[in-house]
Design an enzyme around this catalytic site. Structure first.
Site, PDB file in Angstrom:
ATOM      1  NE  ARG A 113      -3.996  -2.113   2.116  1.00  0.00           N
ATOM      2  CZ  ARG A 113      -3.859  -3.091   3.017  1.00  0.00           C
ATOM      3  NH1 ARG A 113      -2.946  -2.986   3.947  1.00  0.00           N
ATOM      4  NH2 ARG A 113      -4.642  -4.130   2.985  1.00  0.00           N
ATOM      5  CE  LYS A 135      -1.382  13.240 -14.661  1.00  0.00           C
ATOM      6  NZ  LYS A 135      -1.817  13.493 -16.047  1.00  0.00           N
ATOM      7  CD  GLU A 177       5.355  15.905 -22.654  1.00  0.00           C
ATOM      8  OE1 GLU A 177       4.699  16.867 -22.217  1.00  0.00           O
ATOM      9  OE2 GLU A 177       4.831  14.799 -22.904  1.00  0.00           O
ATOM     10  CE  LYS A 213       4.517  17.289 -14.698  1.00  0.00           C
ATOM     11  NZ  LYS A 213       4.717  16.049 -15.426  1.00  0.00           N
ATOM     12  CD  GLU A 223      -4.693  15.200 -15.095  1.00  0.00           C
ATOM     13  OE1 GLU A 223      -3.522  14.840 -14.949  1.00  0.00           O
ATOM     14  OE2 GLU A 223      -5.428  14.787 -15.992  1.00  0.00           O
ATOM     15  NE  ARG A 227      -0.333  16.611 -12.751  1.00  0.00           N
ATOM     16  CZ  ARG A 227       0.348  15.774 -11.992  1.00  0.00           C
ATOM     17  NH1 ARG A 227       0.134  15.748 -10.698  1.00  0.00           N
ATOM     18  NH2 ARG A 227       1.250  14.966 -12.508  1.00  0.00           N
ATOM     19  CG  ASN A 231      -3.753  16.062 -19.542  1.00  0.00           C
ATOM     20  OD1 ASN A 231      -2.783  15.345 -19.354  1.00  0.00           O
ATOM     21  ND2 ASN A 231      -4.755  16.162 -18.681  1.00  0.00           N
ATOM     22  CG  HIS A 234      -0.564  14.672 -23.350  1.00  0.00           C
ATOM     23  ND1 HIS A 234       0.117  15.861 -23.456  1.00  0.00           N
ATOM     24  CD2 HIS A 234       0.313  13.785 -22.807  1.00  0.00           C
ATOM     25  CE1 HIS A 234       1.353  15.702 -22.984  1.00  0.00           C
ATOM     26  NE2 HIS A 234       1.497  14.453 -22.583  1.00  0.00           N
ATOM     27  CG  HIS A 238      -2.487   9.774 -24.728  1.00  0.00           C
ATOM     28  ND1 HIS A 238      -3.081   9.952 -23.494  1.00  0.00           N
ATOM     29  CD2 HIS A 238      -1.154   9.840 -24.514  1.00  0.00           C
ATOM     30  CE1 HIS A 238      -2.134  10.129 -22.591  1.00  0.00           C
ATOM     31  NE2 HIS A 238      -0.964  10.070 -23.177  1.00  0.00           N
ATOM     32  CG  HIS A 251       4.528  10.415 -24.738  1.00  0.00           C
ATOM     33  ND1 HIS A 251       3.155  10.190 -24.706  1.00  0.00           N
ATOM     34  CD2 HIS A 251       4.746  11.449 -23.888  1.00  0.00           C
ATOM     35  CE1 HIS A 251       2.597  11.039 -23.863  1.00  0.00           C
ATOM     36  NE2 HIS A 251       3.535  11.813 -23.356  1.00  0.00           N
TER      37      HIS A 251
END
Lengths: 337, 337
Positions: A113, A135, A177, A213, A223, A227, A231, A234, A238, A251
């Site tokens: 955990r 993330k 990026e 960032k 997010e 935030r 994206n 993206h 994606h 990417h």
């Protein structure tokens, strides 16, 4: 240079310094069981340099590329830690690009955990973007980041010496990026990338991109709002990435291509294309737009039939916008391929 | 009866009320995609009753027992949600005992980095213990709870009508956790269980056990300190459970057996055994103590060679203690089997 992500009890430093990979033990507690996770595209000497700093170091080397970002990889790391008797006080260290970071981070987030982890990014992509923000995720089938967690690292160590051996295409991949950051939030960074020599200003570019960032992550760690600006590029990106499959574009290349339809000013679009050309990023993709759209329907930013996208009207100012799938289709068809 | 777990933005209510399973839609937003997760030992009518309350309900039925608490089960839930187009705003509902709760909870914790979930516990074990506190996990190999997360549900609905059809052994299994709570924190609850009719006082027992647990979780949600008291009986209990394999004793039975060596007063030990007998819990186990010890070495509460255990000297007062493996061995060998 040092930046700090101020996230209360989950705060951490980001160290940007040449040669610092050999000095991680001075910056973090490695006197416990340590699982170093990397991939077989990362120079073995980096993993070795880290293991040498540990009292009890173990390593787990994943296959390079998105294929390594699987539930099987994650499970393999957990099994290795369990076999080596790792407890809740032990440590995971991710070395390499975004893929080992994402998988190792999710292993650290979920093992018993949640245990500590460090990020040692060795690509521009990971140093500029993936290593900061907590993330973590693995893919499921062809869909990116289906299972994951927000789990901040304890420290990020960006040794810019590791970028010297990076192939030019991977260098450009990460700089995409930085270009994204510039477009949504930092006009000065855009002009730096537009006007100056990239190699000579690499640390400055890294620093400015990370500074922006970190600010966003501090204000919205999970997010819920701001935030989502990160994206930018993206949503379509994606889709392009998934449509291309494992032999397709990288990417950052996809993100850059995904940004273009979201830029509303023709002048800025022209300037952005010029920077992309300068960086060596592709200006078009070959995947079928309908396939791209198919994969976009699995986007996490979707809410029912509404998609939250990021658009840029003015340099340095990203804005969230909610559109239907049909509107998204027009954006893709108008600019794709 | 209603209790509230006050955990800031992660706060939630625990509703303890007969017949409330049919009224979940009055208590929570089911007007979104809903994945109802249960196991094939849970009466199908409970799953059906929940699906009837949903606009777009899906279900995923796991195999009953610890074998269902696997990475494969978790992955199957994620794949079903992905195929059904679940997004970040959709919902998971766990119906049944601890196993669907743990697996569905981890699926909710990790799907797209975390979505909402509800707990609808239908066993005493789940109503008394597992449904509150946000601990979610799956097993890896023979080791319990290797991968998981702390992820609080949005609501817990304990419908005591569902306990009426529970086999006596499963009824006792959950009451073992109430007995645990009584020993470490609530002398009145112990005396209630010792002196009164259990069936007639079931809701009161449930309420007192949950009230204590919620208080502990509020003060220590991620088990850094006080919450470790709730592991009373679990260090040896997990070893007994793992040693017995899938055909062995139930979780609560093992926890009860694991408590006995940790009670330091002979009088209290005698009284505890009497309550266990009254509940129908076993008073010994048949597994080999060395096998039990072998599995105990994989305990999450271990820190290097030190184990944090919980001991009870005085009724209602658990205390943390750190011991070596050799000391633990003496406790197991002195009282086991």
């Amino acid at each position: 240079m040092k930046l700090t992500a101020a996230l209360g009890p989950a705060s951490y430093d980001v160290i940007i310094k040449p040669g610092t990979l050999a000095r991680v033990h001075r910056l973090a507690n490695l006197r416990r069981r340590v699982m170093v996770v990397s991939d077989d595209g990362v120079p073995a000497k980096y993993v070795k340099a880290l293991l040498q700093q540990c009292d009890e170091g173990h390593s787990c080397i994943l296959p390079q590329g998105e294929g390594g970002k699987s539930i099987e990889s994650w499970q393999a790391i957990l099994a290795r830690m369990l076999d080596a008797g790792f407890d809740r006080h032990d440590l995971v260290v991710a070395v390499g690009g975004g893929v080992p970071g994402d998988v190792a981070g999710f292993a650290a987030a979920s093992y018993m955990r949640g245990i500590d982890w460090l990020q040692v990014p060795t690509t521009t992509m990971a140093q500029i973007d993936a290593s900061v923000g907590g993330k973590t995720a693995v893919n499921l089938g062809g869909t990116k980041n289906v299972a994951g967690a927000f789990h901040q690292p304890r420290l990020v160590v960006a040794d810019s010496n590791t970028l010297k051996t990076l192939p030019p295409r991977h260098m450009a991949n990460g700089l995409a990026e930085a270009l994204k950051t510039a477009l949504i939030g930092d006009a000065d960074l855009f002009e730096l990338m537009e006007q100056k020599d990239i190699a000579q200003n690499l640390e400055r570019i890294l620093y400015l991109a990370l500074r922006y960032k970190i600010g966003v992550v501090e204000r919205d760690a999970t997010e819920q709002g701001e935030r989502r600006l990160l994206n930018f590029g993206h949503t379509i990106g994606h889709g392009i990435e998934a449509a291309g499959g494992p032999q397709g574009l990288l990417h950052g290349e996809c993100v850059a291509l995904g940004m273009l339809p979201m830029i509303e000013s023709k002048t800025l679009l022209r300037r952005t294309r010029a920077v992309m050309r300068k960086l060596g990023l592709p200006l078009k993709y070959t995947a079928d737009p309908d396939t791209v759209l198919h994969y976009m329907q699995r986007d996490k930013k979707r809410e029912g039939d509404r998609y939250t996208i990021v658009r840029v009207k003015t340099l340095g100012e990203g804005a969230l916008e909610t559109v239907t799938f049909d509107e998204l289709r027009l954006l893709v068809k108008g600019n794709g391929g």
